[in-house]
Design a protein around this motif. Structure first.
Motif, PDB file in Angstrom:
ATOM      1  N   UNK A  50       0.962  -1.202   0.079  1.00  0.00           N
ATOM      2  CA  UNK A  50       0.090   0.083   0.073  1.00  0.00           C
ATOM      3  C   UNK A  50       1.068   1.389  -0.080  1.00  0.00           C
ATOM      4  N   UNK A  51       1.921   1.263   0.789  1.00  0.00           N
ATOM      5  CA  UNK A  51       2.759   2.448   0.943  1.00  0.00           C
ATOM      6  C   UNK A  51       3.549   2.567  -0.532  1.00  0.00           C
ATOM      7  N   UNK A  52       4.089   1.529  -0.911  1.00  0.00           N
ATOM      8  CA  UNK A  52       4.426   1.404  -2.164  1.00  0.00           C
ATOM      9  C   UNK A  52       3.646   1.955  -3.444  1.00  0.00           C
ATOM     10  N   UNK A  53       2.550   1.688  -3.262  1.00  0.00           N
ATOM     11  CA  UNK A  53       1.526   2.344  -4.294  1.00  0.00           C
ATOM     12  C   UNK A  53       1.349   3.713  -4.260  1.00  0.00           C
TER      13      UNK A  53
ATOM     14  N   UNK B 193       4.480   5.519  -5.344  1.00  0.00           N
ATOM     15  CA  UNK B 193       4.713   5.527  -6.892  1.00  0.00           C
ATOM     16  C   UNK B 193       3.672   6.253  -7.615  1.00  0.00           C
ATOM     17  N   UNK B 194       2.514   6.456  -6.994  1.00  0.00           N
ATOM     18  CA  UNK B 194       1.514   7.209  -7.358  1.00  0.00           C
ATOM     19  C   UNK B 194       1.956   8.656  -7.568  1.00  0.00           C
ATOM     20  N   UNK B 195       2.334   9.183  -6.643  1.00  0.00           N
ATOM     21  CA  UNK B 195       2.743  10.629  -6.315  1.00  0.00           C
ATOM     22  C   UNK B 195       4.308  10.805  -7.397  1.00  0.00           C
TER      23      UNK B 195
ATOM     24  N   UNK C 266       7.528   0.911 -11.738  1.00  0.00           N
ATOM     25  CA  UNK C 266       6.218   0.110 -11.477  1.00  0.00           C
ATOM     26  C   UNK C 266       6.402  -1.246 -11.515  1.00  0.00           C
ATOM     27  N   UNK C 267       7.195  -1.526 -12.697  1.00  0.00           N
ATOM     28  CA  UNK C 267       7.278  -2.811 -13.301  1.00  0.00           C
ATOM     29  C   UNK C 267       8.301  -3.624 -12.324  1.00  0.00           C
ATOM     30  N   UNK C 268       8.878  -2.988 -11.722  1.00  0.00           N
ATOM     31  CA  UNK C 268      10.170  -3.402 -10.605  1.00  0.00           C
ATOM     32  C   UNK C 268       9.398  -3.804  -9.349  1.00  0.00           C
ATOM     33  N   UNK C 269       8.447  -3.053  -8.885  1.00  0.00           N
ATOM     34  CA  UNK C 269       7.375  -3.422  -7.814  1.00  0.00           C
ATOM     35  C   UNK C 269       6.639  -4.454  -8.031  1.00  0.00           C
ATOM     36  N   UNK C 270       6.344  -4.741  -9.215  1.00  0.00           N
ATOM     37  CA  UNK C 270       5.531  -5.785  -9.762  1.00  0.00           C
ATOM     38  C   UNK C 270       6.124  -7.255  -9.535  1.00  0.00           C
ATOM     39  N   UNK C 271       7.521  -7.119  -9.990  1.00  0.00           N
ATOM     40  CA  UNK C 271       8.353  -8.203  -9.926  1.00  0.00           C
ATOM     41  C   UNK C 271       8.556  -8.525  -8.474  1.00  0.00           C
ATOM     42  N   UNK C 272       8.804  -7.557  -7.641  1.00  0.00           N
ATOM     43  CA  UNK C 272       9.108  -7.873  -6.241  1.00  0.00           C
ATOM     44  C   UNK C 272       7.943  -8.523  -5.633  1.00  0.00           C
ATOM     45  N   UNK C 273       6.538  -8.223  -6.037  1.00  0.00           N
ATOM     46  CA  UNK C 273       5.373  -8.720  -5.362  1.00  0.00           C
ATOM     47  C   UNK C 273       4.896 -10.033  -6.198  1.00  0.00           C
ATOM     48  N   UNK C 274       6.028 -10.597  -6.864  1.00  0.00           N
ATOM     49  CA  UNK C 274       5.833 -11.877  -7.832  1.00  0.00           C
ATOM     50  C   UNK C 274       4.577 -11.892  -8.511  1.00  0.00           C
ATOM     51  N   UNK C 275       4.585 -10.977  -9.631  1.00  0.00           N
ATOM     52  CA  UNK C 275       3.548 -10.737 -10.389  1.00  0.00           C
ATOM     53  C   UNK C 275       4.056 -10.777 -11.853  1.00  0.00           C
TER      54      UNK C 275
END
Length: 389
Positions: free
Chosen positions: A248-251, A254-256, A287-296
């Motif tokens: 949640x904090x990550x999102x 990244x939105x800001x 954003x894509x890096x965060x998605x990989x961290x989240x295993x997506x």
């Protein structure tokens, strides 16, 4: 720096231009005896500022005259390669040279090295930075801004090559010399990246959160430099939060960051400082890096298809790091041939960069472990990374 190989390169470039030693000396504004001593390998050391003068006279990049250490792969265990930078950061420069440095000369010499930084030319930088650090140290208080930038980029290089203790030394020295708020914010962003690589997530979160609040601009009146400084701090904050299992904090962060990027309208690439490049594509890759961290992995591939990486300069901070996430996503989806193609592409663009990435070794190790046999290209790639398969 040693002048033996430099002298050979200088002589070759001079002859290619059809210049005599006297003509080169005149064009570079140095003595004829200096040219002779350098070409004959008789001079013990030479300032990077002087080398830049020769490069300008010969109309070649300064990097063309810098002789890198032997070998085609940067190895962080190679004490001989990096020790001169370590010593320079500790003020262990040896004897001063006869040519006094100038603020303008050091600044020009530093700018001449920018293509080496942005192009991940680590071997050449390991040879060029020690004399530049020495020159910057010998200047007085009036050189603090340029000294801060030299130290900042040195800290970035050492972080990139996993020399974390000395990277921290360089970055804290840079902070001590920096006075401009944007310079400080940029150094803090690199320091946060260092702490991320060390796994200090809580410390990174606290550091970036405080600084992002401190430099937050009024969007309607913010300059590109202000938006870039704020955006990068938010990106670091988001990355730390994603790795700290705080999606949640990550999102939110990244939105800001995307708000700052949208306000910029396009990628911001300030001259002579690729570390501050920022914009919508940067945010998309993070954003894509965060998605990989989240295993997506599916999300990573989908997001990557919307990012025109072929149009981006292959810099390690952004494009190549994003491509490693794409390769990891492909491996996770059992698309091993596609993943290896991505790794090969990165190697073609930035061989010294990829050879310093534990992430790349891990991805390739996964490919190897899931195949019965390796192709000749894969075996050659393993040799390049000094991996036993």
């Amino acid at each position: 720096m040693s002048t033996r190989n430099v002298g050979q390169r200088l002589q070759a470039a001079r002859k290619l231009r059809g210049l005599t030693q006297k003509e080169l000396a005149t064009l570079a504004g140095v003595s004829l005896s200096l040219v002779r001593k350098i070409e004959q390998g008789e001079k013990e050391g030479m300032r990077l500022e002087t080398l830049r003068r020769f490069a300008a006279a010969l109309r070649v990049p300064t990097s063309d005259l810098i002789a890198p250490p032997t070998g085609d792969r940067t190895d962080t265990g190679n004490a001989g390669q990096w020790q001169p930078i370590h010593r320079a950061l500790q003020g262990l420069h040896g004897d001063s040279l006869d040519e006094p440095p100038t603020v303008q000369g050091v600044s020009k010499a530093f700018h001449a090295l920018m293509p080496l930084f942005s192009g991940d030319q680590y071997s050449k930088l390991s040879a060029a930075l020690p004399p530049l650090l020495r020159d910057a140290d010998e200047l007085g208080a009036e050189a603090r801004p340029v000294r801060a930038r030299v130290l900042h980029h040195t800290g970035w290089l050492l972080t990139q090559t996993r020399q974390f203790d000395m990277a921290e030394t360089a970055l804290h020295r840079a902070l001590n010399d920096a006075s401009d708020g944007f310079d400080v914010a940029a150094i803090i962003s690199t320091l946060a990246w260092l702490k991320l690589r060390q796994g200090h997530l809580a410390e990174t979160l606290a550091l970036t959160s405080a600084w992002a609040d401190d430099v937050e601009p009024r969007i309607s009146r913010a300059t590109m430099a202000e938006l870039s400084a704020w955006g990068w701090l938010l990106v670091r904050l988001s990355t730390a939060a994603a790795r700290n299992a705080q999606p949640g904090d990550a999102e939110d962060a990244i939105r800001l960051a995307r708000t700052a990027a949208v306000a910029m309208g396009a990628e911001y690439s300030p001259p002579n400082d690729f570390l501050r490049a920022f914009g919508p594509l940067t945010v998309a890759m993070k954003r894509a890096e965060n998605a990989m961290v989240e295993d997506r992995p599916d999300r990573v591939i989908a997001m990557s298809s919307q990012i025109p990486v072929s149009d981006l300069r292959p810099t390690s901070n952004n494009r190549n790091r994003h491509l490693l996430d794409v390769a990891q996503a492909r491996v996770t989806l059992r698309q091993h041939a596609e993943a290896f193609d991505v790794l090969q592409g990165i190697r073609l663009d930035a061989p010294e960069w990829i050879s310093n990435q534990c992430y790349a070794e891990d991805i390739f190790g996964q490919i190897v472990s899931r195949r019965r046999t390796l192709t000749p290209d894969m075996r050659e790639f393993a040799n390049f990374l000094h991996m036993t398969v």
